[in-house]
Design an enzyme around this catalytic site. Structure first.
Site, PDB file in Angstrom:
ATOM      1  N   HIS A  32     -28.697  37.315  52.740  1.00  0.00           N
ATOM      2  CA  HIS A  32     -29.043  36.762  51.607  1.00  0.00           C
ATOM      3  C   HIS A  32     -29.674  35.214  51.608  1.00  0.00           C
ATOM      4  CE1 HIS A  32     -26.294  39.687  49.648  1.00  0.00           C
ATOM      5  NE2 HIS A  32     -27.408  40.273  49.420  1.00  0.00           N
ATOM      6  N   LYS A  63     -21.224  48.759  38.182  1.00  0.00           N
ATOM      7  CA  LYS A  63     -20.651  48.936  39.568  1.00  0.00           C
ATOM      8  C   LYS A  63     -19.369  48.120  39.250  1.00  0.00           C
ATOM      9  CE  LYS A  63     -24.883  48.263  42.306  1.00  0.00           C
ATOM     10  NZ  LYS A  63     -25.634  47.407  43.188  1.00  0.00           N
ATOM     11  N   ARG A  71     -34.826  45.449  54.031  1.00  0.00           N
ATOM     12  CA  ARG A  71     -34.237  45.247  55.440  1.00  0.00           C
ATOM     13  C   ARG A  71     -34.847  46.132  56.315  1.00  0.00           C
ATOM     14  NH1 ARG A  71     -28.556  45.446  52.502  1.00  0.00           N
ATOM     15  NH2 ARG A  71     -29.836  46.213  51.182  1.00  0.00           N
ATOM     16  N   SER A 120     -23.646  43.602  51.869  1.00  0.00           N
ATOM     17  CA  SER A 120     -22.462  43.068  51.474  1.00  0.00           C
ATOM     18  C   SER A 120     -21.384  44.355  51.632  1.00  0.00           C
ATOM     19  CB  SER A 120     -22.664  42.935  49.925  1.00  0.00           C
ATOM     20  OG  SER A 120     -23.490  42.123  49.674  1.00  0.00           O
TER      21      SER A 120
HETATM   22  P1  ADP Z   1     -28.577  44.471  44.819  1.00  0.00           P
HETATM   23  O1  ADP Z   1     -27.080  44.867  44.134  1.00  0.00           O
HETATM   24  O2  ADP Z   1     -29.546  44.316  43.738  1.00  0.00           O
HETATM   25  O3  ADP Z   1     -28.854  45.528  45.808  1.00  0.00           O
HETATM   26  P2  ADP Z   1     -27.897  42.907  46.664  1.00  0.00           P
HETATM   27  O4  ADP Z   1     -26.864  41.563  46.598  1.00  0.00           O
HETATM   28  O5  ADP Z   1     -27.080  44.085  47.636  1.00  0.00           O
HETATM   29  O6  ADP Z   1     -28.127  43.262  45.249  1.00  0.00           O
HETATM   30  O7  ADP Z   1     -29.114  42.355  47.366  1.00  0.00           O
HETATM   31  C1  ADP Z   1     -29.981  41.470  46.591  1.00  0.00           C
HETATM   32  C2  ADP Z   1     -31.278  41.592  47.300  1.00  0.00           C
HETATM   33  O8  ADP Z   1     -31.137  41.018  48.782  1.00  0.00           O
HETATM   34  C3  ADP Z   1     -32.100  42.733  47.551  1.00  0.00           C
HETATM   35  O9  ADP Z   1     -33.412  42.638  47.526  1.00  0.00           O
HETATM   36  C4  ADP Z   1     -31.669  43.172  48.795  1.00  0.00           C
HETATM   37  O10 ADP Z   1     -32.745  44.055  49.457  1.00  0.00           O
HETATM   38  C5  ADP Z   1     -31.664  41.818  49.655  1.00  0.00           C
HETATM   39  N1  ADP Z   1     -30.754  41.978  50.761  1.00  0.00           N
HETATM   40  C6  ADP Z   1     -29.736  42.459  51.059  1.00  0.00           C
HETATM   41  N2  ADP Z   1     -29.179  42.104  52.089  1.00  0.00           N
HETATM   42  C7  ADP Z   1     -30.141  41.598  52.783  1.00  0.00           C
HETATM   43  C8  ADP Z   1     -30.186  41.144  54.215  1.00  0.00           C
HETATM   44  N3  ADP Z   1     -29.243  41.364  55.207  1.00  0.00           N
HETATM   45  N4  ADP Z   1     -31.369  40.392  54.475  1.00  0.00           N
HETATM   46  C9  ADP Z   1     -32.361  40.240  53.782  1.00  0.00           C
HETATM   47  N5  ADP Z   1     -32.193  40.674  52.397  1.00  0.00           N
HETATM   48  C10 ADP Z   1     -31.081  41.387  51.907  1.00  0.00           C
END
Ligand code: ADP
Length: 167
Positions: A17, A41, A90, A128
């Site tokens: 992130h 969630k 990803r 996460s």
């Molecule tokens: P959501 O619940 O909306 O999926 P996340 O917190 O999991 O929220 O992710 C937010 C954004 O960050 C999404 O666009 C996700 O694809 C991206 N994201 C999550 N993990 C990574 C990572 N390791 N590298 C790059 N982008 C990521």
């Protein structure tokens, strides 16, 4: 003034992130990280804790602001007067859902575009969910989360486990 919104759950924020945040902050005049307060969630961290973690790990980036929001990302975008949404990609597994979301958002509001940034390869496998799973079983998460976040995750997992065991 080009403003962008990067929405997500960030439960907790990972190095993946943060990489997207740093790169998106270079593309926009101002980047607002939108922390989703989603009732459906059940997050490990409260929305206030997730916002605080993001504020701490983005302290070095002057044009980043962190805000909690609920409801539709496009509505939050409009409220912030932002012209685009940022999402991270990803792998192909993210693509289908992200494409659908981007198309839905565009049909909801034609003024909001979605900008996809591809993950740095070394962070591509980090999520996460994986962070929480590894921490739950006592594994080392220092490669996955920014240094300020590590102990907060272990502490939260300990509290969660204690609550589960009725301690
Ligand atoms: P959501 O619940 O909306 O999926 P996340 O917190 O999991 O929220 O992710 C937010 C954004 O960050 C999404 O666009 C996700 O694809 C991206 N994201 C999550 N993990 C990574 C990572 N390791 N590298 C790059 N982008 C990521």
């Amino acid at each position: 003034m080009k403003r962008a919104v990067y929405p997500g759950s960030f439960d907790p924020v990972t190095k993946g992130h943060l990489d997207i945040i740093e790169r998106a902050a270079n593309l926009a005049d101002e980047l607002i990280v939108g922390v989703l307060n989603n009732n459906e969630k059940t997050p490990l961290f409260s929305v206030e804790e997730r916002v605080k973690m993001l504020v701490d790990v983005t302290a070095h980036i002057p044009n980043v602001r962190v805000e909690a929001f609920s409801g539709l990302s496009v509505e939050f975008c409009k409220k912030c007067d932002a012209s685009f949404l940022v999402r991270g990609l990803r792998a192909v597994t993210d693509f289908e859902y992200e494409l659908q979301m981007a198309q839905t958002n565009r049909s909801l509001d034609r003024d909001v575009d979605t900008l996809f940034l591809t993950t740095a390869l070394n962070y591509a496998y980090i999520s996460s969910t994986i962070v929480k799973e590894v921490a739950f079983y006592g594994g080392d998460i220092s490669g996955f989360v920014p240094p300020q976040i590590k102990e907060r995750v272990y502490a939260k997992i300990d509290a969660f486990r204690a609550a589960q065991n009725g301690i």
